[in-house]
Design a protein around this motif. Structure first.
Motif, PDB file in Angstrom:
ATOM      1  N   PRO A  33      48.211  32.061  44.277  1.00 41.42           N
ATOM      2  CA  PRO A  33      46.980  32.193  44.250  1.00 41.42           C
ATOM      3  C   PRO A  33      46.109  31.865  42.734  1.00 41.42           C
ATOM      4  CG  PRO A  33      47.347  34.396  45.359  1.00 41.42           C
ATOM      5  CD  PRO A  33      48.201  33.375  44.531  1.00 41.42           C
ATOM      6  N   ARG A  56      33.087  31.390  41.071  1.00 38.70           N
ATOM      7  CA  ARG A  56      33.858  31.267  41.395  1.00 38.70           C
ATOM      8  C   ARG A  56      35.086  30.605  42.257  1.00 38.70           C
ATOM      9  NH1 ARG A  56      29.962  32.954  46.026  1.00 38.70           N
ATOM     10  NH2 ARG A  56      28.271  32.970  44.737  1.00 38.70           N
ATOM     11  N   LEU A  57      35.853  30.950  42.880  1.00 37.95           N
ATOM     12  CA  LEU A  57      37.476  30.869  42.300  1.00 37.95           C
ATOM     13  C   LEU A  57      37.416  30.563  43.693  1.00 37.95           C
ATOM     14  CD1 LEU A  57      39.730  29.592  40.883  1.00 37.95           C
ATOM     15  CD2 LEU A  57      40.769  31.827  41.341  1.00 37.95           C
ATOM     16  N   ARG A  58      37.551  30.979  44.996  1.00 37.77           N
ATOM     17  CA  ARG A  58      36.743  30.224  46.165  1.00 37.77           C
ATOM     18  C   ARG A  58      35.697  29.457  46.667  1.00 37.77           C
ATOM     19  NH1 ARG A  58      34.431  35.054  46.716  1.00 37.77           N
ATOM     20  NH2 ARG A  58      32.284  34.703  47.378  1.00 37.77           N
ATOM     21  N   HIS A  93      44.449  31.216  39.538  1.00 38.84           N
ATOM     22  CA  HIS A  93      43.902  32.130  38.704  1.00 38.84           C
ATOM     23  C   HIS A  93      42.626  31.174  36.877  1.00 38.84           C
ATOM     24  CE1 HIS A  93      44.310  36.007  37.071  1.00 38.84           C
ATOM     25  NE2 HIS A  93      43.628  35.967  36.243  1.00 38.84           N
ATOM     26  N   ASP A 153      40.654  35.779  35.795  1.00 42.86           N
ATOM     27  CA  ASP A 153      40.242  36.648  37.217  1.00 42.86           C
ATOM     28  C   ASP A 153      40.749  35.495  37.444  1.00 42.86           C
ATOM     29  OD1 ASP A 153      39.055  38.192  39.001  1.00 42.86           O
ATOM     30  OD2 ASP A 153      37.876  38.804  37.635  1.00 42.86           O
ATOM     31  N   ALA A 154      40.581  36.451  39.314  1.00 45.11           N
ATOM     32  CA  ALA A 154      41.740  36.137  39.922  1.00 45.11           C
ATOM     33  C   ALA A 154      40.109  35.396  41.063  1.00 45.11           C
ATOM     34  CB  ALA A 154      42.809  35.953  40.911  1.00 45.11           C
ATOM     35  N   GLU A 155      39.224  35.912  40.821  1.00 44.18           N
ATOM     36  CA  GLU A 155      38.478  35.978  41.753  1.00 44.18           C
ATOM     37  C   GLU A 155      36.926  35.246  41.441  1.00 44.18           C
ATOM     38  OE1 GLU A 155      37.927  36.950  45.254  1.00 44.18           O
ATOM     39  OE2 GLU A 155      40.181  37.465  45.132  1.00 44.18           O
ATOM     40  N   GLU A 156      36.113  35.738  40.283  1.00 44.54           N
ATOM     41  CA  GLU A 156      34.962  35.137  39.856  1.00 44.54           C
ATOM     42  C   GLU A 156      35.365  35.360  38.749  1.00 44.54           C
ATOM     43  OE1 GLU A 156      30.892  35.290  40.037  1.00 44.54           O
ATOM     44  OE2 GLU A 156      31.054  36.848  39.823  1.00 44.54           O
TER      45      GLU A 156
END
Length: 50
Positions: A10, A44-46, A12, A29-32
């Motif tokens: 994933p 935001r990573l997504r 990061h 962070d891995a999300e935001e």
């Protein structure tokens, strides 16, 4: 899913600040990722990863 796109791990995000000639981590962070210098940004990573 990242694996469906061929990404094995994933993503990061990391942010660093240059202090006295050395980079110091300020966020990860891995999300935001949220940073406020030099301006407020919250990617935001997504939204950035395939």
């Amino acid at each position: 899913m990242p694996a469906d796109a061929g990404v094995r791990h994933p993503p990061h995000l990391y942010a660093y600040d240059l202090v006295d000639g050395r980079y110091e981590p300020v966020a990860d962070d891995a999300e935001e990722l949220i940073v406020d210098k030099p301006f407020d940004i919250r990617p935001r990573l997504r939204d950035t990863a395939p």
